[in-house]
Design a protein around this motif. Structure first.
Motif, PDB file in Angstrom:
ATOM      1  N   THR A  86       0.832  -1.205   0.000  1.00 13.58           N
ATOM      2  CA  THR A  86       0.000   0.000   0.000  1.00 13.58           C
ATOM      3  C   THR A  86       0.863   1.249   0.000  1.00 13.58           C
ATOM      4  N   GLN A 246      -5.311   5.447  -0.577  1.00 15.52           N
ATOM      5  CA  GLN A 246      -4.585   4.539   0.307  1.00 15.52           C
ATOM      6  C   GLN A 246      -5.509   3.564   1.053  1.00 15.52           C
ATOM      7  N   CYS A 271      -3.354   2.858   7.220  1.00 15.02           N
ATOM      8  CA  CYS A 271      -3.339   3.493   5.895  1.00 15.02           C
ATOM      9  C   CYS A 271      -4.322   4.656   5.762  1.00 15.02           C
TER      10      CYS A 271
END
Length: 316
Positions: A86, A246, A271
């Motif tokens: 990620t 994200q 994230c």
């Protein structure tokens, strides 16, 4: 009508639980902002506090979190791959902004070099506090491992666009980063079987608790709302990557790698939190527009109130 009431009520209860989860931490951020702006406890007070947290209290928390429980390398692999994947996707998206034909000509390359880091770095203070609320000691351990792997990687990615402008000395700063040192020594100690002695645990625990509260308040004290109108398109792009792209990418990795519910919760929080409060410090140290980056950090902190419930809501 009656059947729809159940899911609707369930969704409302989840929304309330997310507010209850996030309210204490964001209340501390707001409290720090108000103290800094409207009392004699101004930036001259909070800058040393930020240094104390960053160089001492926070590394102690990271070290304690890592050595507290044995690390199952097999179980942690999927989470680490998802976190790194990620983060790298965020780096690629941020780096590509000046090269997009419909966007690149409207972006100042120097502003982009300083602002790109906002898209993929994360506020460690907030994510550690959230991990503890989401999954207790196990959540802290998971986040500590993620921080240990991702902080060096993302710090290099943050420095690289600015370093290409001719600044030097960034490798030394990375090697001296207290977060990297704490996580590296913590991981080594854990794998070697070291544990904090029982008589020392209460003291270390109090230091760790202080680091979370002071870190969140320092993040609030560092917020600045100036220069937010500069480079609007660039600002919107990096914040969209941080707070929308994200979490969606992390959700995809969690499903692809088959992470369990706890790992997915920690990954989504990791994230979706606001960007690192030290982004503006790094930009200013390397000769870029620190005030503009500080405005982005402030807006990211505010947007975190929305992106975190959104990311955790994806778990449904």
């Amino acid at each position: 009508m009656i059947r729809a009431a159940g899911p609707q009520r369930h969704g409302m209860l989840r929304a309330v639980s997310y507010v209850q989860l996030l309210l204490p931490d964001f209340s501390l951020i707001l409290f720090g902002y108000l103290l800094c702006r409207y009392t004699p406890l101004n930036r001259s007070v909070w800058q040393p506090v930020e240094s104390l947290v960053y160089y001492l209290l926070f590394p102690v928390l990271l070290f304690q979190s890592i050595v507290k429980s044995p690390i199952n390398v097999g179980e942690a692999t999927g989470l680490v791959v998802a976190g790194v994947g990620t983060g790298l996707c965020g780096v690629v998206l941020a780096y590509s902004l000046p090269h997009l034909p419909w966007l690149g000509r409207h972006i100042d390359r120097r502003d982009h070099a300083a602002a790109a880091q906002v898209a993929f770095r994360f506020n460690s203070f907030i994510v550690l506090a959230l991990a503890e609320r989401l999954a207790g000691a196990q959540g802290l351990l998971m986040v500590a491992v993620l921080i240990g792997v991702c902080v060096p990687l993302l710090n290099v990615a943050a420095v690289w666009p600015m370093a290409r402008g001719g600044q030097q000395g960034f490798v030394r700063e990375l090697l001296r980063n207290p977060l990297i040192i704490a996580t590296a020594t913590g991981l080594a100690a854990n794998l070697l079987g070291f544990r904090i002695p029982p008589w020392l645990e209460p003291t270390v625990g109090r230091i760790s608790a202080a680091s979370l509260a002071l870190g969140l308040m320092a993040a609030g004290a560092g917020m600045q709302f100036g220069l937010l109108t500069r480079s609007k398109l660039l600002s919107a792009s990096v914040l969209t990557i941080r707070h929308l792209a994200q979490p969606l990418i992390a959700w995809g990795f969690a499903h692809l790698l088959g992470l369990d519910a706890t790992q997915t919760s920690v990954l989504m929080a990791f994230c979706a939190v606001s960007t690192a409060s030290t982004c503006y410090v790094l930009a200013a140290r390397m000769g870029y527009n620190g005030a503009y980056v500080a405005g982005l950090v402030t807006l990211s902190t505010v947007l975190g109130v929305v992106s975190l419930p959104f990311a955790l809501g994806l778990l449904r």
